[in-house]
Design a protein around this motif. Structure first.
Motif, PDB file in Angstrom:
ATOM      1  N   ASP A  30     -55.006   3.837  14.241  1.00 19.12           N
ATOM      2  CA  ASP A  30     -56.120   3.715  13.302  1.00 19.12           C
ATOM      3  C   ASP A  30     -55.758   4.189  11.898  1.00 19.12           C
ATOM      4  OD1 ASP A  30     -58.900   4.526  15.540  1.00 19.12           O
ATOM      5  OD2 ASP A  30     -57.522   2.837  15.420  1.00 19.12           O
ATOM      6  N   ASP A  31     -54.824   5.119  11.776  1.00 16.41           N
ATOM      7  CA  ASP A  31     -54.488   5.675  10.475  1.00 16.41           C
ATOM      8  C   ASP A  31     -53.288   4.994   9.817  1.00 16.41           C
ATOM      9  OD1 ASP A  31     -55.243   9.023  11.628  1.00 16.41           O
ATOM     10  OD2 ASP A  31     -56.521   7.507  10.688  1.00 16.41           O
ATOM     11  N   ALA A  32     -52.737   3.994  10.465  1.00 14.66           N
ATOM     12  CA  ALA A  32     -51.495   3.416   9.981  1.00 14.66           C
ATOM     13  C   ALA A  32     -51.726   2.152   9.171  1.00 14.66           C
ATOM     14  CB  ALA A  32     -50.590   3.088  11.160  1.00 14.66           C
ATOM     15  N   ALA A  33     -50.741   1.838   8.390  1.00 13.13           N
ATOM     16  CA  ALA A  33     -50.644   0.530   7.755  1.00 13.13           C
ATOM     17  C   ALA A  33     -49.498  -0.217   8.417  1.00 13.13           C
ATOM     18  CB  ALA A  33     -50.368   0.678   6.261  1.00 13.13           C
ATOM     19  N   ARG A  45     -34.963  -9.338   1.981  1.00  8.76           N
ATOM     20  CA  ARG A  45     -36.185  -9.169   2.753  1.00  8.76           C
ATOM     21  C   ARG A  45     -37.383  -9.157   1.812  1.00  8.76           C
ATOM     22  NH1 ARG A  45     -35.929  -3.885   5.907  1.00  8.76           N
ATOM     23  NH2 ARG A  45     -36.488  -3.019   3.867  1.00  8.76           N
ATOM     24  N   GLU A  46     -38.446  -9.812   2.228  1.00  6.64           N
ATOM     25  CA  GLU A  46     -39.645  -9.847   1.396  1.00  6.64           C
ATOM     26  C   GLU A  46     -40.870  -9.473   2.219  1.00  6.64           C
ATOM     27  OE1 GLU A  46     -40.994 -13.635  -0.032  1.00  6.64           O
ATOM     28  OE2 GLU A  46     -40.318 -14.717   1.751  1.00  6.64           O
ATOM     29  N   GLY A  47     -41.822  -8.862   1.553  1.00  9.87           N
ATOM     30  CA  GLY A  47     -43.079  -8.531   2.198  1.00  9.87           C
ATOM     31  C   GLY A  47     -43.945  -9.770   2.329  1.00  9.87           C
ATOM     32  N   VAL A  48     -44.548  -9.938   3.475  1.00 10.49           N
ATOM     33  CA  VAL A  48     -45.388 -11.105   3.741  1.00 10.49           C
ATOM     34  C   VAL A  48     -46.864 -10.730   3.740  1.00 10.49           C
ATOM     35  CG1 VAL A  48     -45.956 -12.867   5.451  1.00 10.49           C
ATOM     36  CG2 VAL A  48     -43.560 -12.208   5.078  1.00 10.49           C
ATOM     37  N   SER A  49     -47.198  -9.673   4.459  1.00  6.49           N
ATOM     38  CA  SER A  49     -48.596  -9.295   4.599  1.00  6.49           C
ATOM     39  C   SER A  49     -48.679  -7.861   5.085  1.00  6.49           C
ATOM     40  CB  SER A  49     -49.302 -10.242   5.585  1.00  6.49           C
ATOM     41  OG  SER A  49     -50.682  -9.948   5.667  1.00  6.49           O
ATOM     42  N   CYS A  50     -49.849  -7.267   4.895  1.00  6.41           N
ATOM     43  CA  CYS A  50     -50.038  -5.893   5.350  1.00  6.41           C
ATOM     44  C   CYS A  50     -51.513  -5.667   5.640  1.00  6.41           C
ATOM     45  CB  CYS A  50     -49.543  -4.909   4.289  1.00  6.41           C
ATOM     46  SG  CYS A  50     -49.556  -3.185   4.828  1.00  6.41           S
ATOM     47  N   VAL A  51     -51.771  -4.843   6.624  1.00  6.69           N
ATOM     48  CA  VAL A  51     -53.138  -4.447   6.937  1.00  6.69           C
ATOM     49  C   VAL A  51     -53.158  -2.937   7.083  1.00  6.69           C
ATOM     50  CG1 VAL A  51     -52.807  -4.778   9.433  1.00  6.69           C
ATOM     51  CG2 VAL A  51     -55.126  -4.785   8.473  1.00  6.69           C
ATOM     52  N   SER A  52     -54.181  -2.321   6.495  1.00 10.19           N
ATOM     53  CA  SER A  52     -54.238  -0.869   6.555  1.00 10.19           C
ATOM     54  C   SER A  52     -55.597  -0.415   7.068  1.00 10.19           C
ATOM     55  CB  SER A  52     -53.978  -0.256   5.186  1.00 10.19           C
ATOM     56  OG  SER A  52     -55.003  -0.551   4.291  1.00 10.19           O
ATOM     57  N   ARG A  53     -55.556   0.722   7.728  1.00  9.22           N
ATOM     58  CA  ARG A  53     -56.767   1.432   8.124  1.00  9.22           C
ATOM     59  C   ARG A  53     -57.774   0.520   8.822  1.00  9.22           C
ATOM     60  NH1 ARG A  53     -56.318   7.073   6.564  1.00  9.22           N
ATOM     61  NH2 ARG A  53     -54.549   7.050   5.137  1.00  9.22           N
ATOM     62  N   SER A  54     -57.312   0.007   9.921  1.00 14.06           N
ATOM     63  CA  SER A  54     -58.233  -0.736  10.786  1.00 14.06           C
ATOM     64  C   SER A  54     -58.900  -1.909  10.063  1.00 14.06           C
ATOM     65  CB  SER A  54     -59.317   0.193  11.337  1.00 14.06           C
ATOM     66  OG  SER A  54     -58.753   1.263  12.026  1.00 14.06           O
TER      67      SER A  54
END
Length: 120
Positions: A30-33, A45-54
């Motif tokens: 729950d606390d992670a990204a 390497r490239e960033g594609v997407s991210c989700v944080s905090r639920s």
């Protein structure tokens, strides 16, 4: 021990879809990204997407906006990357990684990667 395991990669024709999964263990989900990254042969390497905090915040690279959707299922400790309208340039090894935030903090834990190949 923190572990991240990707799955769902494969070979698909252009215009097709795949859903990648990142199963996480060993930390408080729950606390992670959780971020998705990719690396194609000969490219950085490239960033594609991210989700944080639920699912509170989500981020997408411009190259995938409108085609990819990230989501998390905290009950399963799993993050998904739904990839639609795939293009040959999406071909890469896709990795998920964990951090405390989507930006400004290092991604210290990485999975082993899953290959996505999009044929034209």
């Amino acid at each position: 021990e923190v572990q991240l395991v990707e799955s769902g990669g494969g070979l698909v024709q252009a215009g097709g879809s795949l859903r990648l999964s990142c199963a996480a263990s060993g930390f408080t989900f729950d606390d992670a990204a959780i971020g998705w990254f990719r690396q194609a042969p000969g490219k950085e390497r490239e960033g594609v997407s991210c989700v944080s905090r639920s699912n509170v915040s989500t981020y997408y690279a411009d190259s995938v906006k409108g085609r990819f959707t990230i989501s998390s299922d905290n009950a399963r400790n799993t993050v998904y990357l739904q990839m639609n309208s795939l293009k040959p340039e999406d071909t890469a090894v896709y990795y998920c990684a964990a951090s405390t935030r989507c930006s400004g903090s290092p991604f210290g834990h990485w999975g082993q990667g899953t290959q996505v190949t999009v044929s034209s």
